[in-house]
Design a protein around this motif. Sequence first.
Motif, mmCIF file in Angstrom:
data_model
loop_
_atom_site.group_PDB
_atom_site.id
_atom_site.type_symbol
_atom_site.label_atom_id
_atom_site.label_comp_id
_atom_site.label_asym_id
_atom_site.label_seq_id
_atom_site.Cartn_x
_atom_site.Cartn_y
_atom_site.Cartn_z
ATOM 1 N N GLN A 235 -124.510 2.138 2.229
ATOM 2 C CA GLN A 235 -123.691 3.355 2.326
ATOM 3 C C GLN A 235 -122.234 2.999 2.602
ATOM 4 O O GLN A 235 -121.303 3.611 2.025
ATOM 5 C CB GLN A 235 -124.223 4.262 3.443
ATOM 6 C CG GLN A 235 -125.541 4.946 3.117
ATOM 7 C CD GLN A 235 -126.041 5.784 4.278
ATOM 8 O OE1 GLN A 235 -125.472 5.785 5.371
ATOM 9 N NE2 GLN A 235 -127.137 6.522 4.042
ATOM 10 N N LEU A 236 -122.032 2.015 3.494
ATOM 11 C CA LEU A 236 -120.670 1.600 3.834
ATOM 12 C C LEU A 236 -119.961 1.023 2.615
ATOM 13 O O LEU A 236 -118.774 1.321 2.375
ATOM 14 C CB LEU A 236 -120.717 0.578 4.974
ATOM 15 C CG LEU A 236 -119.364 0.022 5.432
ATOM 16 C CD1 LEU A 236 -118.457 1.161 5.953
ATOM 17 C CD2 LEU A 236 -119.558 -1.039 6.519
ATOM 18 N N ARG A 237 -120.648 0.205 1.834
ATOM 19 C CA ARG A 237 -120.038 -0.375 0.636
ATOM 20 C C ARG A 237 -119.618 0.720 -0.355
ATOM 21 O O ARG A 237 -118.556 0.651 -0.971
ATOM 22 C CB ARG A 237 -121.001 -1.357 -0.020
ATOM 23 C CG ARG A 237 -121.092 -2.699 0.708
ATOM 24 C CD ARG A 237 -121.797 -3.751 -0.129
ATOM 25 N NE ARG A 237 -123.192 -3.399 -0.415
ATOM 26 C CZ ARG A 237 -124.213 -3.724 0.375
ATOM 27 N NH1 ARG A 237 -123.981 -4.390 1.514
ATOM 28 N NH2 ARG A 237 -125.429 -3.381 0.047
ATOM 29 N N GLU B 117 -129.795 -2.435 6.180
ATOM 30 C CA GLU B 117 -129.531 -2.550 4.748
ATOM 31 C C GLU B 117 -129.118 -1.209 4.147
ATOM 32 O O GLU B 117 -128.225 -1.133 3.291
ATOM 33 C CB GLU B 117 -130.771 -3.097 4.036
ATOM 34 C CG GLU B 117 -131.037 -4.559 4.349
ATOM 35 C CD GLU B 117 -132.355 -5.041 3.747
ATOM 36 O OE1 GLU B 117 -133.101 -4.195 3.197
ATOM 37 O OE2 GLU B 117 -132.642 -6.250 3.843
ATOM 38 N N LYS B 118 -129.774 -0.150 4.601
ATOM 39 C CA LYS B 118 -129.477 1.202 4.109
ATOM 40 C C LYS B 118 -128.045 1.606 4.501
ATOM 41 O O LYS B 118 -127.273 2.107 3.658
ATOM 42 C CB LYS B 118 -130.493 2.172 4.688
ATOM 43 C CG LYS B 118 -130.287 3.608 4.240
ATOM 44 C CD LYS B 118 -131.345 4.509 4.886
ATOM 45 C CE LYS B 118 -131.099 5.979 4.538
ATOM 46 N NZ LYS B 118 -132.096 6.866 5.182
ATOM 47 N N ARG B 119 -127.681 1.383 5.778
ATOM 48 C CA ARG B 119 -126.353 1.741 6.251
ATOM 49 C C ARG B 119 -125.269 0.861 5.625
ATOM 50 O O ARG B 119 -124.159 1.327 5.311
ATOM 51 C CB ARG B 119 -126.284 1.620 7.780
ATOM 52 C CG ARG B 119 -127.162 2.605 8.524
ATOM 53 C CD ARG B 119 -126.723 4.029 8.280
ATOM 54 N NE ARG B 119 -127.562 4.979 8.999
ATOM 55 C CZ ARG B 119 -127.494 6.280 8.855
ATOM 56 N NH1 ARG B 119 -126.632 6.806 7.973
ATOM 57 N NH2 ARG B 119 -128.270 7.085 9.554
ATOM 58 N N LYS C 26 -115.358 3.844 -2.923
ATOM 59 C CA LYS C 26 -114.829 5.162 -3.295
ATOM 60 C C LYS C 26 -113.572 5.530 -2.495
ATOM 61 O O LYS C 26 -112.942 6.538 -2.778
ATOM 62 C CB LYS C 26 -115.896 6.229 -3.058
ATOM 63 C CG LYS C 26 -117.078 6.128 -3.999
ATOM 64 C CD LYS C 26 -118.086 7.225 -3.677
ATOM 65 C CE LYS C 26 -119.290 7.159 -4.590
ATOM 66 N NZ LYS C 26 -120.283 8.222 -4.278
ATOM 67 N N LYS C 27 -113.255 4.671 -1.474
ATOM 68 C CA LYS C 27 -112.129 4.962 -0.580
ATOM 69 C C LYS C 27 -112.274 6.365 -0.002
ATOM 70 O O LYS C 27 -111.382 7.215 -0.084
ATOM 71 C CB LYS C 27 -110.808 4.815 -1.322
ATOM 72 C CG LYS C 27 -110.546 3.393 -1.773
ATOM 73 C CD LYS C 27 -109.203 3.275 -2.455
ATOM 74 C CE LYS C 27 -108.955 1.823 -2.896
ATOM 75 N NZ LYS C 27 -107.640 1.672 -3.558
ATOM 76 N N ALA C 28 -113.469 6.552 0.588
ATOM 77 C CA ALA C 28 -113.808 7.864 1.141
ATOM 78 C C ALA C 28 -113.029 8.133 2.418
ATOM 79 O O ALA C 28 -112.190 7.324 2.855
ATOM 80 C CB ALA C 28 -115.308 7.933 1.406
ATOM 81 N N ASP C 29 -113.363 9.256 3.030
ATOM 82 C CA ASP C 29 -112.693 9.684 4.257
ATOM 83 C C ASP C 29 -112.741 8.573 5.316
ATOM 84 O O ASP C 29 -113.797 7.963 5.546
ATOM 85 C CB ASP C 29 -113.386 10.952 4.782
ATOM 86 C CG ASP C 29 -112.718 11.452 6.046
ATOM 87 O OD1 ASP C 29 -111.562 11.838 5.996
ATOM 88 O OD2 ASP C 29 -113.415 11.392 7.106
ATOM 89 N N THR D 84 -115.958 6.700 7.082
ATOM 90 C CA THR D 84 -116.152 5.259 6.837
ATOM 91 C C THR D 84 -116.240 4.494 8.146
ATOM 92 O O THR D 84 -117.100 3.616 8.329
ATOM 93 C CB THR D 84 -115.003 4.700 5.986
ATOM 94 O OG1 THR D 84 -114.926 5.430 4.760
ATOM 95 C CG2 THR D 84 -115.215 3.226 5.685
ATOM 96 N N GLU D 85 -115.369 4.802 9.101
ATOM 97 C CA GLU D 85 -115.392 4.119 10.399
ATOM 98 C C GLU D 85 -116.676 4.406 11.177
ATOM 99 O O GLU D 85 -117.213 3.534 11.846
ATOM 100 C CB GLU D 85 -114.172 4.565 11.217
ATOM 101 C CG GLU D 85 -112.869 3.937 10.773
ATOM 102 C CD GLU D 85 -112.890 2.429 10.875
ATOM 103 O OE1 GLU D 85 -113.302 1.917 11.945
ATOM 104 O OE2 GLU D 85 -112.521 1.737 9.911
#
Length: 402
Positions: free
Chosen positions: A84-86, A79-81, A91-94, A98-99
């Motif tokens: 973070q992924l969402r 749930e924590k990870r 934010k369309k992060a790096d 993200t991968e």
Amino acid sequence: QKSPAKVYGYGKGLSPLLWTWVSSPKLNGFGKFGDEMVGGNVGGAIAGSHCSTVERLYAWEKKLYLEVKNAETLKLEHEKRAAQLRKLELKKADYVKTEKTKKEVDKLESRLMVASQAIETTSAEIIKLRETELYPQLVELVKGLICMWRSMYECHQVQTHIVQQFKYLNTIPSIEPTSEIHRQSTLQLELEVQQWHLSFCNLVKAQRGYIQSLTGWLRLSLFQFSNNPLSKTRQDSAIYSLCEEWNLAIDRVPDKVASEGIKSFLTAIHAIVDQQAEEQKQKKRSESAFKELEKKVVELRSLESKYGPYSVPGSSSSTRSSKDPIAEKRVKVEILRAKAEDEKANYEKSVSVTRAMTLNNLRMGLPNVFQAMTGFANACMRAFELVAKCTDEVHDVKRILP
């Protein structure tokens, strides 16, 4: 996470190490049944004792607890990870970051699936063990208890009949004093009755504790933490119905009446022990009084042989009549003789009291205690017959249903 912990707690209560009342050969009241439970195929169950079945259930429950605990830890991490992924995707992060997080989430999902399968496998093993071994063994155990209590009932009936014959004996109490062997035998009897009372109380307590723990474990396993309480199998219903009926049956038996019967008999024996001790004290007082009398008689005879019955050297005729040591000694001897005779009479009376008390207490105590034990054994036999009838009715329904 709380569910397995509570089940695990009940599993600990079911540990055969705590169920000592059938572990000792001296306390094994099942006879041939007890041997069969250890060795062979019982009621279609896999070979093995009831004790080993409970031990394996306990081990599986402990394993299930650890697996669920591990699954809960993985779930929280997942749930924590995932959160973070969402956030990274919003934010369309790096891309690399993200991968990397996505791979971690996928890995956790895979581990969760493995953990879930492990929980299902362990749960299936527990259910299999409960249905194929535990339930048939419990049915056989109930049958064995019926046989045991029927034997005890018949035995106590015979004992009651024998001790009831005491009232027809017109025995004149013996006037023989209590010997040391007799006194030691009475003390040994008191000790044995004390142990009987303790063993009886422990037996009832152990039976109640066992079936309460077993019923509580089943209640937690089948109902409290089931996702769908209505989805339980017929076997689940059968084993729970058996244990519930057993639990009610053991609560209905009149163990307090039997316990008080043994306790009353113990009180009667203790009264005899006290009276025998009083008799011994009276015997010592009597012996002491006669020894003192004998000593004074010897002194008196010594004076009489030396100076004559009434003459004392160096005393005038006027003082001889007023103060005669021999006469005074003779008076003291007579007082001691009367005292010794009184002590002897008291001792003889104490002997008679001991004999009468022994006879009366046994005449009253033995029939009462065996009547109480006969009633208890009969109640236990009837109670377990009702429990067995409950299992028979369940089997009849299972034969009728498709």
